[in-house]
Write a protein that holds these residues in place. Structure first.
Motif, mmCIF file in Angstrom:
data_model
loop_
_atom_site.group_PDB
_atom_site.id
_atom_site.type_symbol
_atom_site.label_atom_id
_atom_site.label_comp_id
_atom_site.label_asym_id
_atom_site.label_seq_id
_atom_site.Cartn_x
_atom_site.Cartn_y
_atom_site.Cartn_z
ATOM 1 N N MET A 1 0.830 -1.207 0.000
ATOM 2 C CA MET A 1 0.000 0.000 0.000
ATOM 3 C C MET A 1 0.864 1.258 0.000
ATOM 4 S SD MET A 1 -2.934 1.484 -0.057
ATOM 5 C CE MET A 1 -4.111 0.185 0.293
ATOM 6 N N GLU A 2 1.969 1.240 0.765
ATOM 7 C CA GLU A 2 2.832 2.410 0.838
ATOM 8 C C GLU A 2 3.403 2.771 -0.526
ATOM 9 O OE1 GLU A 2 6.881 3.948 3.130
ATOM 10 O OE2 GLU A 2 5.926 2.056 3.676
ATOM 11 N N SER A 3 3.826 1.745 -1.296
ATOM 12 C CA SER A 3 4.402 2.006 -2.612
ATOM 13 C C SER A 3 3.368 2.570 -3.563
ATOM 14 C CB SER A 3 5.011 0.727 -3.193
ATOM 15 O OG SER A 3 4.012 -0.262 -3.375
ATOM 16 N N ILE A 4 2.101 2.122 -3.425
ATOM 17 C CA ILE A 4 1.033 2.639 -4.276
ATOM 18 C C ILE A 4 0.796 4.111 -3.977
ATOM 19 C CG2 ILE A 4 -1.433 2.504 -4.781
ATOM 20 C CD1 ILE A 4 -1.280 -0.490 -4.287
ATOM 21 N N VAL A 5 0.755 4.461 -2.682
ATOM 22 C CA VAL A 5 0.557 5.855 -2.296
ATOM 23 C C VAL A 5 1.697 6.718 -2.808
ATOM 24 C CG1 VAL A 5 0.406 7.432 -0.330
ATOM 25 C CG2 VAL A 5 -0.823 5.259 -0.274
ATOM 26 N N ARG A 6 2.948 6.205 -2.686
ATOM 27 C CA ARG A 6 4.095 6.979 -3.131
ATOM 28 C C ARG A 6 4.024 7.229 -4.635
ATOM 29 N NH1 ARG A 6 7.713 3.822 -1.436
ATOM 30 N NH2 ARG A 6 8.033 4.793 0.594
ATOM 31 N N SER A 7 3.696 6.204 -5.424
ATOM 32 C CA SER A 7 3.633 6.377 -6.869
ATOM 33 C C SER A 7 2.467 7.277 -7.259
ATOM 34 C CB SER A 7 3.512 5.017 -7.561
ATOM 35 O OG SER A 7 2.337 4.341 -7.164
ATOM 36 N N GLN A 8 1.370 7.212 -6.473
ATOM 37 C CA GLN A 8 0.239 8.081 -6.755
ATOM 38 C C GLN A 8 0.616 9.537 -6.537
ATOM 39 O OE1 GLN A 8 -1.924 9.932 -4.433
ATOM 40 N NE2 GLN A 8 -3.089 10.664 -6.187
ATOM 41 N N ALA A 9 1.335 9.829 -5.459
ATOM 42 C CA ALA A 9 1.775 11.194 -5.191
ATOM 43 C C ALA A 9 2.746 11.664 -6.268
ATOM 44 C CB ALA A 9 2.432 11.276 -3.808
ATOM 45 N N HIS A 10 3.636 10.775 -6.693
ATOM 46 C CA HIS A 10 4.600 11.133 -7.737
ATOM 47 C C HIS A 10 3.890 11.485 -9.035
ATOM 48 C CE1 HIS A 10 8.330 11.074 -10.067
ATOM 49 N NE2 HIS A 10 7.698 10.329 -10.955
ATOM 50 N N SER A 11 2.904 10.677 -9.430
ATOM 51 C CA SER A 11 2.197 10.941 -10.678
ATOM 52 C C SER A 11 1.354 12.214 -10.569
ATOM 53 C CB SER A 11 1.320 9.751 -11.070
ATOM 54 O OG SER A 11 0.311 9.512 -10.100
ATOM 55 N N TYR A 12 0.797 12.473 -9.376
ATOM 56 C CA TYR A 12 0.020 13.701 -9.200
ATOM 57 C C TYR A 12 0.924 14.927 -9.328
ATOM 58 C CZ TYR A 12 -3.022 17.277 -7.330
ATOM 59 O OH TYR A 12 -3.767 18.432 -7.202
ATOM 60 N N ASN A 13 2.067 14.900 -8.673
ATOM 61 C CA ASN A 13 2.977 16.042 -8.726
ATOM 62 C C ASN A 13 3.533 16.281 -10.122
ATOM 63 O OD1 ASN A 13 2.640 16.460 -5.982
ATOM 64 N ND2 ASN A 13 4.465 15.301 -5.406
ATOM 65 N N ALA A 14 3.525 15.244 -10.956
ATOM 66 C CA ALA A 14 4.033 15.374 -12.323
ATOM 67 C C ALA A 14 3.015 16.004 -13.269
ATOM 68 C CB ALA A 14 4.453 14.007 -12.853
ATOM 69 N N LEU A 15 1.761 16.174 -12.807
ATOM 70 C CA LEU A 15 0.754 16.798 -13.654
ATOM 71 C C LEU A 15 1.100 18.254 -13.920
ATOM 72 C CD1 LEU A 15 -2.532 15.429 -12.022
ATOM 73 C CD2 LEU A 15 -1.416 14.617 -14.115
ATOM 74 N N LEU A 16 0.594 18.771 -15.040
ATOM 75 C CA LEU A 16 0.823 20.163 -15.391
ATOM 76 C C LEU A 16 -0.109 21.085 -14.599
ATOM 77 C CD1 LEU A 16 1.021 19.812 -19.296
ATOM 78 C CD2 LEU A 16 2.934 20.001 -17.690
#
Length: 238
Positions: A1-16
């Motif tokens: 679950m932690e890795s999913i949350v981390r990747s979700q935050a990373h993809s969100y921050n990468a949005l324009l």
């Protein structure tokens, strides 16, 4: 679950940001691309549940945070606020929008289950429709700009004070939140705004022929030079 949350935050921050996302989408024949995506939703008769969203961010989040949407009433009336909160503080939430990235649909933002059209949404149930949406996103190169989203449910709709309205979102910079309110569709506040959510709306002509149109029902207020327009939130107990 932690890795999913981390990747979700990373993809969100990468949005324009809104200005860059809106500008980028205009280079991809916006109407045609959104229309193709909505036609898939219409084909699978999911137009009352899903729409298409312009993916963009109002702020960055930490790996331990999610953008979580709740409703409230303040001196301006009913509103929705999507705010960066610690995931550990959220007791109940449902994904309200997704981005296809890294070979899978990742959550973009989350809502209080009370707010959405399907509080128990299961993407596996809609695998065929989402597969076709993915193919269009990959073909057009818009995976980072467009994605499926849930519509609001009855709790939100019954607070609509206008006969013809749309949602207008602004940024509460102090709270790291974006605030969405109903606005009359003729309001000059829409002068500087970017389309952020579309839905497939059926229309019937004089001869009884049924067709559908790409109706946008949510906009993000921006400054003429670009960037989110700010707002403040004044909460009170009515």
């Amino acid at each position: 679950m932690e890795s999913i949350v981390r990747s979700q935050a990373h993809s969100y921050n990468a949005l324009l940001t809104i200005a860059d996302a809106n500008r980028a989408l205009s280079r991809f024949d916006e109407d045609a691309t959104v229309g193709r995506l909505l036609s898939v939703i219409q084909h699978y008769e999911l137009q009352d549940k899903f729409g298409i969203r312009l993916l963009h961010k109002h702020n960055d989040i930490l790996p331990s945070e999610v953008m979580y949407e709740t409703s409230f009433i303040d001196s301006e009336g009913f509103a929705l606020s999507t705010k960066a909160v610690a995931k550990s503080e959220v007791t109940s939430m449902v994904t309200n929008s997704w981005q296809f990235v890294g070979g899978e649909y990742l959550p973009v933002e989350f809502s209080d289950p009370l707010l959405v059209s399907d509080a128990k949404v299961d993407l596996e149930v809609y695998a065929d429709a989402l597969h076709e949406i993915r193919l269009i996103l990959e073909e057009t190169g818009t995976e980072g700009l467009l994605g499926p989203c849930l519509h609001y449910g009855p709790h939100v709709e019954r607070h609509d004070p206008f006969q013809q309205s749309a949602f207008l979102e602004k940024t509460d910079f102090e709270d790291r939140a974006n605030v969405v309110r109903y606005v009359d569709s003729g309001d000059p506040a829409f002068t500087n705004s970017a389309k952020t959510k579309w839905r497939a709306v059926q229309v019937v002509d004089a001869d009884g022929n049924v067709a559908w149109t790409t109706a946008c029902n949510c906009f993000c207020s921006v400054f003429p030079q670009g960037g989110h327009q700010g707002t403040t939130t004044h909460r009170y107990n009515p």
